[in-house]
Design an enzyme around this catalytic site. Sequence first.
Site, PDB file in Angstrom:
ATOM      1  N   GLU A   1       0.792  -1.222  -0.193  1.00 38.71           N
ATOM      2  CA  GLU A   1       0.044   0.125  -0.092  1.00 38.71           C
ATOM      3  C   GLU A   1       0.808   1.323  -0.054  1.00 38.71           C
ATOM      4  OE1 GLU A   1      -3.548   0.639   1.905  1.00 38.71           O
ATOM      5  OE2 GLU A   1      -4.246  -1.418   1.793  1.00 38.71           O
TER       6      GLU A   1
ATOM      7  N   HIS B   1      -2.300  -0.962  10.119  1.00 40.76           N
ATOM      8  CA  HIS B   1      -1.710  -2.335  10.410  1.00 40.76           C
ATOM      9  C   HIS B   1      -0.671  -2.364  11.317  1.00 40.76           C
ATOM     10  CE1 HIS B   1      -3.653  -4.872   7.038  1.00 40.76           C
ATOM     11  NE2 HIS B   1      -4.297  -3.655   6.846  1.00 40.76           N
TER      12      HIS B   1
END
Length: 409
Positions: free
Chosen positions: A49, A272
Site C-alpha cells: 500500500e 496495520h
Amino acid sequence: MEGDPTLQLRIFDLNCWAIRYLSKRHQERVRLIGDMLRQEGFDLALLQEVWSERDYCDLKAKLRGCYPFSHYFRSGVIGSGLCVFSRFPILDTLLYQYSLNGYPYMLQHGDWFCGKSVGLVIIKISGIVFNIYVTHLHAEYCREKDAYLPHRLVQAWELAQFIRHTSKAADVVLLGGDLNMHPEDVGIRLLRGWTGLRDAFTEAMHFEGCEDGCTLIPNNCFTVKTELLPFPLGIRIDYILYKAVSSFMVKCEVLKTTTGTAPGMDIPFSDHEAVMATLHIRRQGQAVGANLGTAEPMLADVVTEARTEVGVGLRAAQQQRYSTGRMAVLALLLLLLQVVATLGVLAGLVAGQPFPTLSFSLLAFLAIGVLLLATGLHLFHTIEVKMLQGTEEQMQMALRMLQERPSDG
C-alpha cells in the site's frame, strides 16, 4: 557441514496504508516508517500500500544509505502498492498480476482499480539464493457474507502456483504481505499446504508483540472498531512465511509486531501492525527438496474445500453474466424500436402526428447508456467466469495428482 556459519536475516513487513489525500496523517506516517527503517537497519523491508510513486521515491532517497537496493512494482490503474528495500543487490525481479481482483462497480471498495499482484525479487547472500515474494490480496469487507472469497481464493491459488513454479532454483523462499486471511481460513491453508511455506509466528522461538500475533488491533487509532467487534484481541492477516528449498535449514529465532502507537509519537505507523522476523539460515548435510507442506490426504481436503468455494463463485458469476447479457439485449431491442419508429415518422407513415424529439432523444441516450454499461459488465463477468473455470480445473488436476500419488510406488 554442521560447522558452516549461520546467516542471520532480519525482515520487516508492513501494510503502510499510504493513500495520498485519503489516509489519515499520511505524509507524517511515511516519514515515521522511513525513520524507523533507517534506525533499525533491517536486511529486507517488504512494503504494501505504497500507492504513490512519490512516496516510494521519498523513502528511497531517505533509505539510500542503509538500503542501497530497492524496487517498486508497477501495475493496474493506480499501481500495485508493492515495493522492496534491500541491503543486498537485487539480481532480478518479476511481477504477476492476479487475474481476478474484485468488481469495477464496487467503487466504495476500490480493489479492482489496484493492480493487486505478487512481486518477486531475487537476491544472493553469501552464496545463498533467496526468492523474496511480496504481495497484497483482496480485502475481506464482510466476514459473514464474503462476496470476494472466490476472488481471494483464486489469488491465493495463483500465488501458490507462482511460488511453486518460480522457486525451483532458489535455496530459500520468503513471502511477506497482507494476505487478508485469518490463519484458519481455507485460503491460507491452501497457500501453505501447496507451497510448503512455514508461518514465522507459529515457528518462532521467541515472540514479542500483540497477543496472538494480531496485526489489526482495536488499540490502533486508525482501525475501524466496528469491524473488529467479533475479535476483541484483533485479527492476524499480515504474514512472514518461509521455507528452505535445497540443502539449507531455516529457523525463525524471533518474531515481533508493533503494538499500536509508534515510540515517542501519538500515532501508529499504519492501521496495520508491522511484522518483524529474525531468521537463521544454515546449510545442512542433505537436500530438503520442495515437498508439499501438508500431509497429502489433508491437503486434498483443503483443495476440495477451496474448489467448492470457487465453484460457488463460478455459479454466481455465470448468473451475473446471464443477467447483464439479457439487459444488453433488451437495451438493444429498445434502441432498434426507436430507430424503426423514427424511420416510420420520416417515411410519412404517421403523417400529421408531432414527433416527440426530446422524449425520443432522452430515451435513445438512456438505451445507449444501458447498452454500453450492460455490455461492459457482460464482458467483465465473461472474463470472471473463464478465470474461475480455469482455477477450478487446475484444482481438479491437483486433486487427481494428490489422489493418485499414494498408488505410485
